[in-house]
Design an enzyme around this catalytic site. Structure first.
Site, PDB file in Angstrom:
ATOM      1  N   LYS A   1     -11.268  -3.705  -2.085  1.00 34.53           N
ATOM      2  CA  LYS A   1     -12.138  -2.535  -2.088  1.00 34.53           C
ATOM      3  C   LYS A   1     -11.436  -1.348  -2.719  1.00 34.53           C
ATOM      4  O   LYS A   1     -12.051  -0.518  -3.348  1.00 34.53           O
ATOM      5  CB  LYS A   1     -12.439  -2.117  -0.643  1.00 34.53           C
ATOM      6  CG  LYS A   1     -13.454  -2.924   0.057  1.00 34.53           C
ATOM      7  CD  LYS A   1     -13.933  -2.119   1.273  1.00 34.53           C
ATOM      8  CE  LYS A   1     -14.057  -3.021   2.470  1.00 34.53           C
ATOM      9  NZ  LYS A   1     -12.831  -3.099   3.261  1.00 34.53           N
TER      10      LYS A   1
ATOM     11  N   LYS B   1      -5.279  -9.988  -5.227  1.00 32.91           N
ATOM     12  CA  LYS B   1      -6.540 -10.250  -4.529  1.00 32.91           C
ATOM     13  C   LYS B   1      -7.607  -9.222  -4.903  1.00 32.91           C
ATOM     14  O   LYS B   1      -7.284  -8.095  -5.262  1.00 32.91           O
ATOM     15  CB  LYS B   1      -6.317 -10.295  -3.013  1.00 32.91           C
ATOM     16  CG  LYS B   1      -6.340  -8.950  -2.324  1.00 32.91           C
ATOM     17  CD  LYS B   1      -6.462  -9.112  -0.819  1.00 32.91           C
ATOM     18  CE  LYS B   1      -6.736  -7.778  -0.148  1.00 32.91           C
ATOM     19  NZ  LYS B   1      -8.133  -7.358  -0.143  1.00 32.91           N
TER      20      LYS B   1
ATOM     21  N   LYS C   1       0.808  -1.222   0.000  1.00 34.97           N
ATOM     22  CA  LYS C   1       0.000   0.000   0.000  1.00 34.97           C
ATOM     23  C   LYS C   1       0.840   1.271   0.000  1.00 34.97           C
ATOM     24  O   LYS C   1       0.403   2.296  -0.499  1.00 34.97           O
ATOM     25  CB  LYS C   1      -0.991   0.008   1.176  1.00 34.97           C
ATOM     26  CG  LYS C   1      -2.122  -1.012   0.991  1.00 34.97           C
ATOM     27  CD  LYS C   1      -3.298  -0.727   1.919  1.00 34.97           C
ATOM     28  CE  LYS C   1      -4.452  -1.685   1.629  1.00 34.97           C
ATOM     29  NZ  LYS C   1      -5.592  -1.490   2.522  1.00 34.97           N
TER      30      LYS C   1
HETATM   31  P1  ATP Z   1      -8.735  -2.533   1.347  1.00 35.54           P
HETATM   32  O1  ATP Z   1      -8.354  -2.765  -0.097  1.00 35.54           O
HETATM   33  O2  ATP Z   1      -9.222  -1.146   1.624  1.00 35.54           O
HETATM   34  O3  ATP Z   1      -7.689  -3.029   2.317  1.00 35.54           O
HETATM   35  P2  ATP Z   1     -10.133  -5.004   1.587  1.00 35.54           P
HETATM   36  O4  ATP Z   1     -10.934  -5.419   0.419  1.00 35.54           O
HETATM   37  O5  ATP Z   1      -8.804  -5.662   1.761  1.00 35.54           O
HETATM   38  O6  ATP Z   1     -10.023  -3.429   1.565  1.00 35.54           O
HETATM   39  P3  ATP Z   1     -10.570  -5.118   4.431  1.00 35.54           P
HETATM   40  O7  ATP Z   1     -11.560  -4.259   5.129  1.00 35.54           O
HETATM   41  O8  ATP Z   1      -9.127  -4.736   4.515  1.00 35.54           O
HETATM   42  O9  ATP Z   1     -11.007  -5.229   2.889  1.00 35.54           O
HETATM   43  O10 ATP Z   1     -10.742  -6.598   4.936  1.00 35.54           O
HETATM   44  C1  ATP Z   1     -11.925  -7.078   5.574  1.00 35.54           C
HETATM   45  C2  ATP Z   1     -11.924  -8.575   5.625  1.00 35.54           C
HETATM   46  O11 ATP Z   1     -12.110  -9.120   4.308  1.00 35.54           O
HETATM   47  C3  ATP Z   1     -10.621  -9.181   6.152  1.00 35.54           C
HETATM   48  O12 ATP Z   1     -10.943 -10.304   6.959  1.00 35.54           O
HETATM   49  C4  ATP Z   1      -9.917  -9.644   4.916  1.00 35.54           C
HETATM   50  O13 ATP Z   1      -9.036 -10.724   5.169  1.00 35.54           O
HETATM   51  C5  ATP Z   1     -11.097 -10.071   4.052  1.00 35.54           C
HETATM   52  N1  ATP Z   1     -10.763  -9.978   2.628  1.00 35.54           N
HETATM   53  C6  ATP Z   1     -10.412  -8.854   1.972  1.00 35.54           C
HETATM   54  N2  ATP Z   1     -10.174  -9.130   0.684  1.00 35.54           N
HETATM   55  C7  ATP Z   1     -10.391 -10.467   0.529  1.00 35.54           C
HETATM   56  C8  ATP Z   1     -10.311 -11.349  -0.583  1.00 35.54           C
HETATM   57  N3  ATP Z   1      -9.975 -10.912  -1.789  1.00 35.54           N
HETATM   58  N4  ATP Z   1     -10.591 -12.669  -0.375  1.00 35.54           N
HETATM   59  C9  ATP Z   1     -10.944 -13.125   0.849  1.00 35.54           C
HETATM   60  N5  ATP Z   1     -11.031 -12.337   1.945  1.00 35.54           N
HETATM   61  C10 ATP Z   1     -10.760 -11.016   1.780  1.00 35.54           C
HETATM   62 MG    MG Z   2      -7.478  -4.953   3.268  1.00 32.78          MG
END
Ligand code: ATP
Ligand code: MG
Length: 340
Positions: free
Chosen positions: A205, A202, A119
């Site tokens: 968001k 992955k 990041k």
């Molecule tokens: P950001 O990109 O802002 O970090 P994010 O999509 O990674 O957002 P988080 O809020 O950081 O979302 O993570 C929330 C939960 O979702 C965590 O338990 C994380 O492990 C899970 N998670 C996030 N992305 C994935 C994915 N691609 N597959 C499975 N679990 C995920």
């Molecule tokens: Mg995340």
């Protein structure tokens, strides 16, 4: 030290940093609901808004995303009576314990975190101090409840190891057995849902391209389109699971199917062996719409009553503080802070 002397308690959090996507749902939320419904543990679930601002967020968008996340949790099956559901900034003990942990964690540990490297990118000098310190706040989120189990996606494994290191170092430095050594719970067919356009990254968001993910707020049309346009290779589905090796995009779609249908990857491969991806994607889109449409409809309905969402968050924060405040107070005593 094992965590057996601690009451089993589940904690997990999610950032209101954008739209909820399929990875969040399959990797985390769906399993939070399972753990709540299993009834074996007290379950504490949090919208981690203090984490979200480690990268700049538009204030109005942040408030909306926090409420939308709350609506998403409830729509997916989190019951605010059975679980404690709240946003992090309403429970100041998280940030207070995080400060103590900032003084326990070492700079070298933080610098080695993959998420920090990803990041902060090439310009780490310009990243916020909060982005580097984020995992110490995450350790505080978990340990301020003496949580013993943390259900998360695969991408959070390293941060959970750091949480264990922080707990162990605190216990060692102050010669106590105060914080539990938390167990990560990373389970299911979709612990790492991949980006639909690039099977090596992955689903996220914060990815600027909306085509890379399925949002829980997408309508049936958008879901079907994104799945049909998802990157795949030209070969049909293999006869065995081994045949998915070195085919990350194919593997991802099979994993998504298995997790949505609550079945195994073996089962999905057996059902679809030899099928062309065009047909597989059509069926997968139907399955995804069937499972996700009720959640997105319910989310939209809940979002119409903002006052009710705020009431739920406020009540959740009160219940969370009842657990967190005495744990923080005792931490201060251990560290030697004078309380009068
Ligand atoms: P950001 O990109 O802002 O970090 P994010 O999509 O990674 O957002 P988080 O809020 O950081 O979302 O993570 C929330 C939960 O979702 C965590 O338990 C994380 O492990 C899970 N998670 C996030 N992305 C994935 C994915 N691609 N597959 C499975 N679990 C995920
Ligand atoms: Mg995340």
């Amino acid at each position: 030290m094992s965590s057996t002397k601690f009451t089993p308690r589940v904690f997990s959090g999610m950032q209101p940093s954008g739209d909820l996507h399929l990875g969040n749902y399959l990797g985390a939320m769906k399993r939070w609901v399972d753990m709540q419904d299993a009834g074996q543990h007290e379950t504490v679930y949090c919208m981690v808004d203090l984490h979200a601002i480690t990268v700049w967020q538009d204030p109005a968008a942040l408030s909306r995303a926090t409420r939308e996340l709350c609506a998403g949790f409830i729509a997916a099956g989190i019951d605010p009576e059975k679980s404690i559901l709240f946003n992090q900034s309403q429970v100041p003990e998280h940030a207070q314990l995080a400060w103590i942990f900032n003084c326990v964690a070492r700079m070298g540990w933080m610098g080695r975190m993959t998420q920090w490297k990803d990041k902060s990118g090439k310009n780490a000098e310009a990243a916020s101090l909060g982005l580097l310190a984020y995992p110490a706040l995450m350790a505080a989120d978990i340990l301020v409840y003496h949580a013993t189990h943390v259900p998360v996606g695969e991408d959070q494994k390293q941060h959970l190891e750091l949480t264990r290191d922080i707990a162990a170092k605190f216990n060692h430095d102050y010669d106590v057995e105060y914080f539990p050594i938390t167990e990560p719970v990373i389970e299911g067919a979709a612990t790492r849902v991949m980006n639909l356009q690039d099977g090596t990254k992955k689903m996220s968001k914060s990815d600027p391209s909306d085509k890379t993910r399925i949002n829980l707020t997408d309508d049936a049309d958008a879901i079907a389109k994104k799945i049909k346009k998802a990157k795949t290779d030209p070969d049909p589905l293999p006869e065995t699971v081994e045949g998915l090796e070195s085919r990350p995009e194919a593997r991802n779609l099979v994993n998504i199917w298995a997790a949505l249908a609550d079945t195994t990857v073996e089962d999905v491969v057996a059902q679809n062996a030899g099928k062309m991806f065009g047909y597989f994607k059509q069926d997968l889109a139907d399955l995804a719409v069937e499972k996700l449409a009720p959640i997105s409809d319910e989310m939209a309905r809940l979002m119409q009553d903002q006052a009710e969402i705020d009431r739920i968050l406020g009540r959740g924060a009160e219940r969370a503080s009842e657990i967190a405040a005495p744990i923080l107070a005792q931490t201060y005593d251990i560290v030697g802070m004078v309380r009068s």
